[in-house]
Design a protein around this motif. Structure first.
Motif, PDB file in Angstrom:
ATOM      1  N   ALA A   1       0.841  -1.193   0.000  1.00  0.00           N
ATOM      2  CA  ALA A   1       0.000   0.000   0.000  1.00  0.00           C
ATOM      3  C   ALA A   1       0.877   1.245   0.000  1.00  0.00           C
ATOM      4  O   ALA A   1       1.796   1.365   0.803  1.00  0.00           O
ATOM      5  CB  ALA A   1      -0.916   0.006   1.216  1.00  0.00           C
ATOM      6  N   ASP A   2       0.576   2.161  -0.903  1.00  0.00           N
ATOM      7  CA  ASP A   2       1.311   3.420  -1.006  1.00  0.00           C
ATOM      8  C   ASP A   2       0.401   4.540  -0.514  1.00  0.00           C
ATOM      9  O   ASP A   2      -0.571   4.901  -1.181  1.00  0.00           O
ATOM     10  CB  ASP A   2       1.723   3.668  -2.451  1.00  0.00           C
ATOM     11  CG  ASP A   2       2.606   4.891  -2.615  1.00  0.00           C
ATOM     12  OD1 ASP A   2       2.569   5.788  -1.736  1.00  0.00           O
ATOM     13  OD2 ASP A   2       3.337   4.964  -3.616  1.00  0.00           O
ATOM     14  N   PRO A   3       0.691   5.103   0.669  1.00  0.00           N
ATOM     15  CA  PRO A   3      -0.176   6.148   1.196  1.00  0.00           C
ATOM     16  C   PRO A   3      -0.121   7.462   0.414  1.00  0.00           C
ATOM     17  O   PRO A   3      -1.031   8.276   0.507  1.00  0.00           O
ATOM     18  CB  PRO A   3       0.340   6.345   2.625  1.00  0.00           C
ATOM     19  CG  PRO A   3       1.755   5.914   2.582  1.00  0.00           C
ATOM     20  CD  PRO A   3       1.812   4.817   1.549  1.00  0.00           C
ATOM     21  N   VAL A   4       0.914   7.656  -0.372  1.00  0.00           N
ATOM     22  CA  VAL A   4       1.040   8.880  -1.158  1.00  0.00           C
ATOM     23  C   VAL A   4       0.092   8.843  -2.359  1.00  0.00           C
ATOM     24  O   VAL A   4      -0.633   9.793  -2.627  1.00  0.00           O
ATOM     25  CB  VAL A   4       2.503   9.108  -1.603  1.00  0.00           C
ATOM     26  CG1 VAL A   4       2.610  10.287  -2.544  1.00  0.00           C
ATOM     27  CG2 VAL A   4       3.403   9.296  -0.391  1.00  0.00           C
ATOM     28  N   THR A   5       0.091   7.727  -3.086  1.00  0.00           N
ATOM     29  CA  THR A   5      -0.750   7.620  -4.280  1.00  0.00           C
ATOM     30  C   THR A   5      -2.113   7.010  -3.986  1.00  0.00           C
ATOM     31  O   THR A   5      -3.025   7.103  -4.807  1.00  0.00           O
ATOM     32  CB  THR A   5      -0.064   6.747  -5.353  1.00  0.00           C
ATOM     33  OG1 THR A   5       0.051   5.403  -4.852  1.00  0.00           O
ATOM     34  CG2 THR A   5       1.300   7.292  -5.717  1.00  0.00           C
ATOM     35  N   GLY A   6      -2.236   6.340  -2.833  1.00  0.00           N
ATOM     36  CA  GLY A   6      -3.477   5.660  -2.504  1.00  0.00           C
ATOM     37  C   GLY A   6      -3.624   4.301  -3.172  1.00  0.00           C
ATOM     38  O   GLY A   6      -4.646   3.643  -3.036  1.00  0.00           O
ATOM     39  N   GLU A   7      -2.599   3.864  -3.888  1.00  0.00           N
ATOM     40  CA  GLU A   7      -2.661   2.581  -4.583  1.00  0.00           C
ATOM     41  C   GLU A   7      -2.376   1.435  -3.619  1.00  0.00           C
ATOM     42  O   GLU A   7      -1.544   1.539  -2.724  1.00  0.00           O
ATOM     43  CB  GLU A   7      -1.655   2.544  -5.728  1.00  0.00           C
ATOM     44  CG  GLU A   7      -1.993   3.500  -6.850  1.00  0.00           C
ATOM     45  CD  GLU A   7      -1.029   3.398  -8.008  1.00  0.00           C
ATOM     46  OE1 GLU A   7      -0.499   2.294  -8.261  1.00  0.00           O
ATOM     47  OE2 GLU A   7      -0.792   4.423  -8.652  1.00  0.00           O
ATOM     48  N   THR A   8      -3.092   0.344  -3.826  1.00  0.00           N
ATOM     49  CA  THR A   8      -2.896  -0.874  -3.046  1.00  0.00           C
ATOM     50  C   THR A   8      -2.878  -2.037  -4.016  1.00  0.00           C
ATOM     51  O   THR A   8      -3.642  -2.069  -4.974  1.00  0.00           O
ATOM     52  CB  THR A   8      -4.045  -1.067  -2.029  1.00  0.00           C
ATOM     53  OG1 THR A   8      -4.105   0.081  -1.199  1.00  0.00           O
ATOM     54  CG2 THR A   8      -3.822  -2.292  -1.181  1.00  0.00           C
TER      55      THR A   8
ATOM     56  N   GLU B   1       7.798   5.129   2.613  1.00  0.00           N
ATOM     57  CA  GLU B   1       6.451   5.229   3.150  1.00  0.00           C
ATOM     58  C   GLU B   1       5.541   4.089   2.687  1.00  0.00           C
ATOM     59  O   GLU B   1       4.448   3.913   3.217  1.00  0.00           O
ATOM     60  CB  GLU B   1       5.813   6.578   2.789  1.00  0.00           C
ATOM     61  CG  GLU B   1       5.530   6.761   1.311  1.00  0.00           C
ATOM     62  CD  GLU B   1       6.749   7.135   0.465  1.00  0.00           C
ATOM     63  OE1 GLU B   1       6.630   7.113  -0.763  1.00  0.00           O
ATOM     64  OE2 GLU B   1       7.823   7.432   1.026  1.00  0.00           O
TER      65      GLU B   1
END
Length: 79
Positions: free
Chosen positions: A30-37, A66
């Motif tokens: 999960a990438d909290p910057v892009t919101g991609e999971t 992150e």
């Protein structure tokens, strides 16, 4: 990066318990910057841990500290 894969979650059944632990695991990224999971697998527990560590190292080398990489047990649906 945070590793919650060894945090006392479900595992093999304890002696005297009939229910075995999960036999399939996925690696969740999960990438909290892009919101991609994204999820990868299924793996057995050992292979999931190896794949997750590889992904952590890969993301860290790209400066993406992150990004969260964890292993998650798959449980069969309740019937």
């Amino acid at each position: 990066m945070v590793d919650v894969s060894r945090s006392g979650g479900p595992g093999p059944a304890e002696p005297g318990h009939a229910e075995p632990g999960p036999v399939a695991w996925v690696v969740l990224v999960a990438d909290p910057v892009t919101g991609e999971t994204d999820a990868f697998g299924p793996f057995d527990r050992e292979a999931a841990a190896v794949d997750a560590e590889r992904r952590r190292v890969e993301h860290a080398s790209e400066g993406l500290d992150e990004v969260l990489v964890v292993t998650v047990p798959l449980t069969p649906p309740e019937v």
